[in-house]
Scaffold this motif. Sequence first.
Motif, PDB file in Angstrom:
ATOM      1  N   PRO A 208       8.309   5.278 -12.334  1.00 24.81           N
ATOM      2  CA  PRO A 208       7.011   4.610 -12.139  1.00 24.81           C
ATOM      3  C   PRO A 208       6.273   4.435 -13.456  1.00 24.81           C
ATOM      4  O   PRO A 208       6.307   5.299 -14.331  1.00 24.81           O
ATOM      5  N   HIS A 209       5.606   3.301 -13.606  1.00 23.04           N
ATOM      6  CA  HIS A 209       4.759   3.032 -14.766  1.00 23.04           C
ATOM      7  C   HIS A 209       3.309   2.854 -14.351  1.00 23.04           C
ATOM      8  O   HIS A 209       2.460   2.512 -15.181  1.00 23.04           O
ATOM      9  N   SER A 210       3.031   3.095 -13.083  1.00 27.22           N
ATOM     10  CA  SER A 210       1.678   2.934 -12.561  1.00 27.22           C
ATOM     11  C   SER A 210       1.581   3.702 -11.249  1.00 27.22           C
ATOM     12  O   SER A 210       2.592   3.980 -10.598  1.00 27.22           O
ATOM     13  N   PHE A 211       0.362   4.037 -10.860  1.00 26.80           N
ATOM     14  CA  PHE A 211       0.147   4.675  -9.569  1.00 26.80           C
ATOM     15  C   PHE A 211       0.312   3.695  -8.416  1.00 26.80           C
ATOM     16  O   PHE A 211       0.409   4.119  -7.258  1.00 26.80           O
TER      17      PHE A 211
ATOM     18  N   VAL B  45       5.163  12.212   1.871  1.00 25.81           N
ATOM     19  CA  VAL B  45       5.590  11.343   0.767  1.00 25.81           C
ATOM     20  C   VAL B  45       6.739  10.439   1.194  1.00 25.81           C
ATOM     21  O   VAL B  45       6.890   9.326   0.669  1.00 25.81           O
ATOM     22  N   LEU B  46       7.551  10.889   2.134  1.00 27.98           N
ATOM     23  CA  LEU B  46       8.625  10.045   2.640  1.00 27.98           C
ATOM     24  C   LEU B  46       8.058   8.808   3.334  1.00 27.98           C
ATOM     25  O   LEU B  46       8.615   7.708   3.239  1.00 27.98           O
ATOM     26  N   MET B  47       6.923   8.962   3.999  1.00 30.45           N
ATOM     27  CA  MET B  47       6.370   7.888   4.803  1.00 30.45           C
ATOM     28  C   MET B  47       5.443   6.954   4.030  1.00 30.45           C
ATOM     29  O   MET B  47       5.320   5.779   4.389  1.00 30.45           O
ATOM     30  N   VAL B  48       4.786   7.432   2.970  1.00 35.23           N
ATOM     31  CA  VAL B  48       3.712   6.628   2.378  1.00 35.23           C
ATOM     32  C   VAL B  48       3.937   6.227   0.924  1.00 35.23           C
ATOM     33  O   VAL B  48       3.120   5.483   0.377  1.00 35.23           O
ATOM     34  N   THR B  49       5.023   6.675   0.275  1.00 31.53           N
ATOM     35  CA  THR B  49       5.172   6.365  -1.152  1.00 31.53           C
ATOM     36  C   THR B  49       6.077   5.175  -1.428  1.00 31.53           C
ATOM     37  O   THR B  49       6.215   4.762  -2.577  1.00 31.53           O
TER      38      THR B  49
ATOM     39  N   PHE C  93      -0.101   5.959  -5.390  1.00 30.36           N
ATOM     40  CA  PHE C  93      -1.532   6.211  -5.225  1.00 30.36           C
ATOM     41  C   PHE C  93      -1.844   6.674  -3.802  1.00 30.36           C
ATOM     42  O   PHE C  93      -2.613   7.617  -3.601  1.00 30.36           O
ATOM     43  N   THR C  94      -1.250   6.020  -2.820  1.00 27.67           N
ATOM     44  CA  THR C  94      -1.463   6.416  -1.427  1.00 27.67           C
ATOM     45  C   THR C  94      -0.935   7.832  -1.184  1.00 27.67           C
ATOM     46  O   THR C  94      -1.597   8.656  -0.545  1.00 27.67           O
ATOM     47  N   GLY C  95       0.262   8.117  -1.719  1.00 25.52           N
ATOM     48  CA  GLY C  95       0.804   9.457  -1.587  1.00 25.52           C
ATOM     49  C   GLY C  95      -0.082  10.497  -2.242  1.00 25.52           C
ATOM     50  O   GLY C  95      -0.304  11.590  -1.694  1.00 25.52           O
ATOM     51  N   SER C  96      -0.623  10.179  -3.418  1.00 23.27           N
ATOM     52  CA  SER C  96      -1.511  11.105  -4.115  1.00 23.27           C
ATOM     53  C   SER C  96      -2.775  11.367  -3.307  1.00 23.27           C
ATOM     54  O   SER C  96      -3.236  12.509  -3.208  1.00 23.27           O
ATOM     55  N   LEU C  97      -3.320  10.317  -2.736  1.00 22.23           N
ATOM     56  CA  LEU C  97      -4.550  10.455  -1.962  1.00 22.23           C
ATOM     57  C   LEU C  97      -4.340  11.346  -0.739  1.00 22.23           C
ATOM     58  O   LEU C  97      -5.123  12.267  -0.484  1.00 22.23           O
ATOM     59  N   ILE C  98      -3.268  11.105  -0.001  1.00 19.22           N
ATOM     60  CA  ILE C  98      -3.000  11.904   1.193  1.00 19.22           C
ATOM     61  C   ILE C  98      -2.662  13.342   0.824  1.00 19.22           C
ATOM     62  O   ILE C  98      -3.141  14.298   1.450  1.00 19.22           O
ATOM     63  N   LEU C  99      -1.836  13.538  -0.206  1.00 16.04           N
ATOM     64  CA  LEU C  99      -1.479  14.893  -0.625  1.00 16.04           C
ATOM     65  C   LEU C  99      -2.695  15.654  -1.146  1.00 16.04           C
ATOM     66  O   LEU C  99      -2.802  16.874  -0.964  1.00 16.04           O
ATOM     67  N   GLY C 100      -3.602  14.955  -1.821  1.00 15.49           N
ATOM     68  CA  GLY C 100      -4.822  15.605  -2.287  1.00 15.49           C
ATOM     69  C   GLY C 100      -5.653  16.147  -1.134  1.00 15.49           C
ATOM     70  O   GLY C 100      -6.199  17.259  -1.210  1.00 15.49           O
ATOM     71  N   ILE C 101      -5.732  15.371  -0.051  1.00 15.78           N
ATOM     72  CA  ILE C 101      -6.451  15.835   1.135  1.00 15.78           C
ATOM     73  C   ILE C 101      -5.715  16.998   1.784  1.00 15.78           C
ATOM     74  O   ILE C 101      -6.332  17.969   2.260  1.00 15.78           O
TER      75      ILE C 101
ATOM     76  N   GLY D 118       0.805  -1.222   0.000  1.00 21.05           N
ATOM     77  CA  GLY D 118       0.000   0.000   0.000  1.00 21.05           C
ATOM     78  C   GLY D 118       0.833   1.264   0.000  1.00 21.05           C
ATOM     79  O   GLY D 118       0.304   2.367  -0.170  1.00 21.05           O
ATOM     80  N   LEU D 119       2.138   1.116   0.212  1.00 21.62           N
ATOM     81  CA  LEU D 119       3.034   2.279   0.195  1.00 21.62           C
ATOM     82  C   LEU D 119       3.447   2.536  -1.253  1.00 21.62           C
ATOM     83  O   LEU D 119       4.434   1.997  -1.759  1.00 21.62           O
ATOM     84  N   CYS D 120       2.676   3.344  -1.929  1.00 21.57           N
ATOM     85  CA  CYS D 120       2.861   3.557  -3.355  1.00 21.57           C
ATOM     86  C   CYS D 120       2.447   4.974  -3.732  1.00 21.57           C
ATOM     87  O   CYS D 120       2.007   5.762  -2.886  1.00 21.57           O
TER      88      CYS D 120
END
Length: 292
Positions: free
Chosen positions: A228-231, A217-221, A143-151, A139-141
């Motif tokens: 990267p070729h995918s989220f 991003v350091l913690m969740v990506t 997509f997770t970073g994008s979701l948290i940063l979006g919030i 789950g550390l990818c």
Amino acid sequence: MLREKLYKIIFGILAFSSLLFLVGITIILFTEGLPIFHETGIGTFIFGKSWYPTYDPPEFGILPLVAASFWVTLGALLVGVPLGVGSALFINELAGPKIKAILKPLIEILAAIPSIVFGFFGMVIVAPFLQKLLGIPTGLCAFTGSLILGIMALPTICSIAEDALSFVPKSFREASLALGANRWQTLTKVVIPAAGSGISTAIILGMSRAVGETMTVLMVTGGAAVIPHSFFVPVRPMTATIAAEMGEAVMGGAHYHALFAIGLILFLITFVFNVLAEMVSRRFRIKLGLSG
């Protein structure tokens, strides 16, 4: 008169002190970052596909880091822009006074939460949940970073967009309704175009916030310095690289200068975003006759 002159001098010094800090930061970044370009070349540094600073010989290609920052920022915008602009439209155009008095402060409270708390929440709660939900290896990818940063970008986008919407004269709405347009048509054909420059400013500043975020991003990506070729793969954005490696870099060494060069590139990116935001905001104020 003497007191007024004294106040003017004091506040003038305070204003110019901010400029001095900016100049100092710029000089340090250029001074410490440029040496790596002489060693590796600008093209090799920016477009190189391998980031192995501790190898012998080391490889300082930041393309995977730049690509990771791009993916995460793009994903954050896909999350933050609809939520932020949609929230601003609801608060300013549709919500009643009681709901507005509750909802807007609650959204703005998100800006007061430390980024490391968002990162901890994403690492402990969101990442395992997404891993099970989507069936991905980790789950550390991105997509997770994008979701948290979006919030995290949501309060910036919502607040500035809502201010832009509030500056649209009431007569615009009244004229549209008087001509037979319904509320939705007035919102999409009149209000949003009139506030378009302000909403654009909100989006640009939200993007700037996402690009410059570090601890989350350091913690969740995932921390993988690969293109990267995918989220749904681990990545390592530029900010995370600086935070993770600066403590291990030998002062004055090539790795040290490479990290400063990454900081220089980040500085230039965010500087461009903020200049664009100011230009768009000024256009917005002139358009509505608010420039004075």
